[in-house]
Design an enzyme around this catalytic site. Structure first.
Site, PDB file in Angstrom:
ATOM      1  N   ARG A 277       0.780  -1.226  -0.130  1.00 49.19           N
ATOM      2  CA  ARG A 277       0.077   0.076   0.078  1.00 49.19           C
ATOM      3  C   ARG A 277       0.910   1.182  -0.137  1.00 49.19           C
ATOM      4  NH1 ARG A 277      -2.595   0.635   6.143  1.00 49.19           N
ATOM      5  NH2 ARG A 277      -0.740   1.650   7.402  1.00 49.19           N
TER       6      ARG A 277
ATOM      7  N   GLU B 148      -3.106   7.905   6.997  1.00 43.87           N
ATOM      8  CA  GLU B 148      -1.661   7.720   7.375  1.00 43.87           C
ATOM      9  C   GLU B 148      -0.530   8.145   6.507  1.00 43.87           C
ATOM     10  OE1 GLU B 148      -2.287   4.180  10.814  1.00 43.87           O
ATOM     11  OE2 GLU B 148      -1.422   3.691   8.774  1.00 43.87           O
TER      12      GLU B 148
ATOM     13  N   GLU C 231      -7.711   5.675  14.886  1.00 42.50           N
ATOM     14  CA  GLU C 231      -7.615   4.086  15.010  1.00 42.50           C
ATOM     15  C   GLU C 231      -6.911   3.681  16.226  1.00 42.50           C
ATOM     16  OE1 GLU C 231      -5.282   2.623  11.663  1.00 42.50           O
ATOM     17  OE2 GLU C 231      -6.297   3.647  10.445  1.00 42.50           O
TER      18      GLU C 231
ATOM     19  N   LYS D 284      -5.481  -9.893   8.281  1.00 44.55           N
ATOM     20  CA  LYS D 284      -6.750 -10.506   8.511  1.00 44.55           C
ATOM     21  C   LYS D 284      -6.304 -11.094   9.892  1.00 44.55           C
ATOM     22  CE  LYS D 284      -4.637 -14.775   6.193  1.00 44.55           C
ATOM     23  NZ  LYS D 284      -3.416 -13.841   5.562  1.00 44.55           N
TER      24      LYS D 284
ATOM     25  N   HIS E  64      -5.131  -9.092  12.352  1.00 42.22           N
ATOM     26  CA  HIS E  64      -5.313  -7.811  13.294  1.00 42.22           C
ATOM     27  C   HIS E  64      -6.844  -7.584  13.744  1.00 42.22           C
ATOM     28  CE1 HIS E  64      -5.475  -3.912  14.241  1.00 42.22           C
ATOM     29  NE2 HIS E  64      -4.168  -3.099  13.906  1.00 42.22           N
TER      30      HIS E  64
END
Length: 658
Positions: free
Chosen positions: A117, A156, A313, A362, A364
């Site tokens: 990302r 972020e 978050e 997945k 997390h």
């Protein structure tokens, strides 16, 4: 801007509660279950569309908004507000395939390829053209939707692409340098390019500090860090400008990452560019994990200038990106969340709503785990929602300032950890955190302030490893002490100016006269070496060859062992009604507690907590509301505080109005 659609919707102050929501990861039949469970948990807001560019724009200018329309309508029908992302955080494969020149390049010249990302250059004109087109489309389509209460720019920023060494970055860096220095002669003077034959005759010769045969110019490195933070900020401003043009009444934010060793973005500089500050925070393992959470929340609140801020978050339980990812213990989910609220957060949100089945995150944790809503974790989530509803009276109420402060400076952080220094082992944020832990251990509240903030009203100000001290900052610190304030600073402070040039005449440079000491040479310690002090403490990492040069400077402790044996280790100079103290070695939280306790006593600063609770609980205050946070894993008797609770559970938080 303080938009009523976030903080004061329908004139009803409340603490918002929610998460990142990614419906595009799930079939539509799951969406109805989602909103039902959200209402059960007390969710009031979700961040939507953060990583959805590829699903929203399937080819240049070809949009598929149908699924997002449906998701927003479903949330709105259930009374859940939307913090809508501009969806630009990661470019879609079609963009990087057509334009590979948007991909970042590392210091060694390697391309950062797609597959993760944030694979984009902050300075890429091509990326910006495509991203801003999407921002404009999003703002045009959803700007009038009543569910949308805030814009979430990218995500972020700089988490994975803060330092780009590409040709785009080189061109933008030269433009930035021309604006900063105007002439090449001024740059040469600031960079000290007479050293190693680095003298430039034109800006076109300058590159980012790519991998070199030996250590790159230190001021070039420092300026590249400044530029890189500014480049990301400039991108933030570009998105904000489009949003402001089309939807002037919707507030704009982006999620900072005030946590751990994330240091590439100067958030003190960024804070003025958002309508409200948002932060992402994840705890790291270690003995100071809870103290670091409090430190980061405290600093975030002060970056917000005391105004309400948004915890965008954190995690309900385990994360996925640490070497070993431990689930949170009972009570930690609520304790972590309420610690942020205690330091001024008016919204508590998690990554993410529903735990992913596939992809890198997945494992997390989320509000709805793989086990579903019939799980102890979801019951904790729902319980926290109920607790936050009961705390609506603190919404919009700022933290009550403390009597002591710790100054935090991104420029010193960047500069002090560069190469070619007396030691490579120094960690700026760790020293600041150690002082914060010492305050907590003494039961004394302390605010963590960006160095540019006004600290004149504080009785005690600690400036740990304040390495970069321009003359204006030296004047502010001197005026503070002369006016009755009590300054405490440490080793490797006051050493250089804003250009990373050493102040001449002896260390600690810009602070030498204020402290009444002079140091000719540093005395860093090798790994494993220590220096004993005559007050029973043990120093590590660093020592100084201190000469006391002012009759007003008292020696509070001396070295007993090591190369500095017999010399001063801790000093304090009387300055009018104030003072300026210097700690020349790393003492860790326990050692600093002893030193700080003495210096606070001399300054007349005491704890607001009863003696048995000092160090056991943390106290934070918002108006007439007190938050008492258990720092231990055992129940604590808090009857002496006079609140409704006599016992604070292990890892618990008590909240009561004075």
């Amino acid at each position: 801007m303080q938009n009523p659609r976030w903080l004061r919707r329908a004139g009803d102050p409340r603490l918002e509660y929610g998460a990142d929501y990614n419906p595009e990861q799930w079939p539509r039949e799951v969406w109805d279950d989602d909103v039902r469970a959200m209402r059960e948990a007390g969710v009031t807001i979700v961040s939507l569309g953060i990583f959805s560019w590829a699903k929203l724009e399937t080819a240049p200018g070809r949009y598929d908004f149908g699924w997002l329309d449906e998701a927003i309508e479903k949330l709105h029908a259930n009374g859940i507000a939307v913090d809508l992302a501009t969806a630009t955080a990661s470019p879609p494969p079609w963009l990087t395939t057509a334009y590979p020149q948007v991909l970042p390049v590392d210091a060694k010249g390697n391309t950062i390829w797609p597959g993760g990302r944030q694979q984009w250059r902050p300075t890429s004109p091509i990326f910006r053209e495509h991203a801003l087109r999407l921002v404009r489309a999003m703002a045009t389509r959803y700007g009038n939707h009543p569910a949308v209460v805030a814009w979430h720019v990218s995500n972020e920023l700089g988490c994975h692409n803060v330092y780009d060494y590409s040709d785009d970055a080189a061109a933008a860096f030269r433009t930035w340098l021309r604006a900063r220095y105007t002439t090449i002669d001024a740059l040469n003077e600031s960079w000290g390019t007479a050293f190693w034959s680095q003298w430039y005759t034109g800006f076109e010769q300058i590159l980012p500090p790519r991998q070199a045969a030996t250590h790159p110019n230190p001021t070039q490195q420092l300026d590249f860090k400044r530029f890189s933070s500014d480049a990301l900020k400039d991108y933030l401003v570009a998105e904000k400008a489009v949003l402001r043009e089309i939807t002037p009444d919707i507030p704009v934010t982006t999620n900072f990452m005030v946590m751990g060793e994330t240091k590439g973005m100067d958030y003190a500089d960024w804070a003025a560019e958002v309508d409200f500050v948002s932060n992402d925070h994840y705890r790291l393992p270690g003995g100071q994990t809870l103290d670091e959470l409090s430190f980061s929340a405290n600093l975030t609140g002060n970056l917000a200038g005391g105004r309400p801020w948004f915890l965008m978050e954190h995690s309900t339980s385990a994360v996925n990106w640490q070497p070993i990812n431990l689930a949170k213990k009972p009570g930690e989910l609520a304790r972590d969340s309420l610690t942020h609220v205690a330091h001024g957060a008016d919204a508590v949100c998690f990554f993410q709503w529903r735990q992913s089945r596939a992809g890198a995150e997945k494992y997390h944790s989320a509000m709805v785990p793989h086990a579903g809503t019939d799980s102890s974790l979801f019951r904790e989530v729902a319980s926290l929602g109920s607790t936050l509803r009961s705390l609506s009276h603190v919404a919009g109420v700022p933290r009550t300032p403390a009597k002591a402060a710790i100054l935090f400076d991104w420029t010193s952080w960047w500069a002090v950890e560069q190469d070619s220094h007396p030691t490579a082992a120094l960690r700026y944020r760790q020293e600041a955190l150690d002082w914060y832990t010492a305050f907590l251990d003494l039961g004394v509240r302390a605010d963590v302030l960006p160095v540019a903030a006004d600290f004149s009203a504080y009785d005690v100000v600690v400036a740990p490893v304040l390495h970069v001290v321009p003359s204006g900052l030296a004047d502010r610190l001197t005026s503070y002490a002369s006016s009755g304030g009590h300054l405490i600073t440490t080793y490797f402070s006051g050493i250089v100016d804003e250009n990373d040039h050493a102040w001449l005449g002896g260390y600690p440079g810009a602070l030498r006269d204020l402290l009444g000491i002079r140091i000719e040479e540093f005395g860093p310690l090798l790994d494993g070496d220590t220096a004993e002090l005559d007050n029973g403490l043990t120093g590590t990492l660093w020592t100084d060859r201190i000469d006391v040069v002012s009759p007003d400077t008292a020696v509070l402790a001396t070295y007993k062992t090591g190369d500095q044996a017999g010399r001063a280790a801790i000093t304090r100079r009387t300055v009018g009604a104030g003072s300026a103290a210097y700690v020349s070695t790393r003492l860790g939280p326990d050692g600093l507690g002893q030193v700080l306790g003495d210096l606070l006593s001399r300054a007349g600063v005491t704890s607001e907590l009863p003696s048995p609770l000092r160090g056991v609980v943390e106290l934070a205050v918002r108006g007439d509301t007190r938050f008492v946070i258990n720092r231990t894993s055992e129940p604590v008797d808090i009857a002496a505080l006079g609140g409704p609770d006599r016992t604070l559970t292990a890892r618990g938080v008590a909240v009561f109005r004075a």
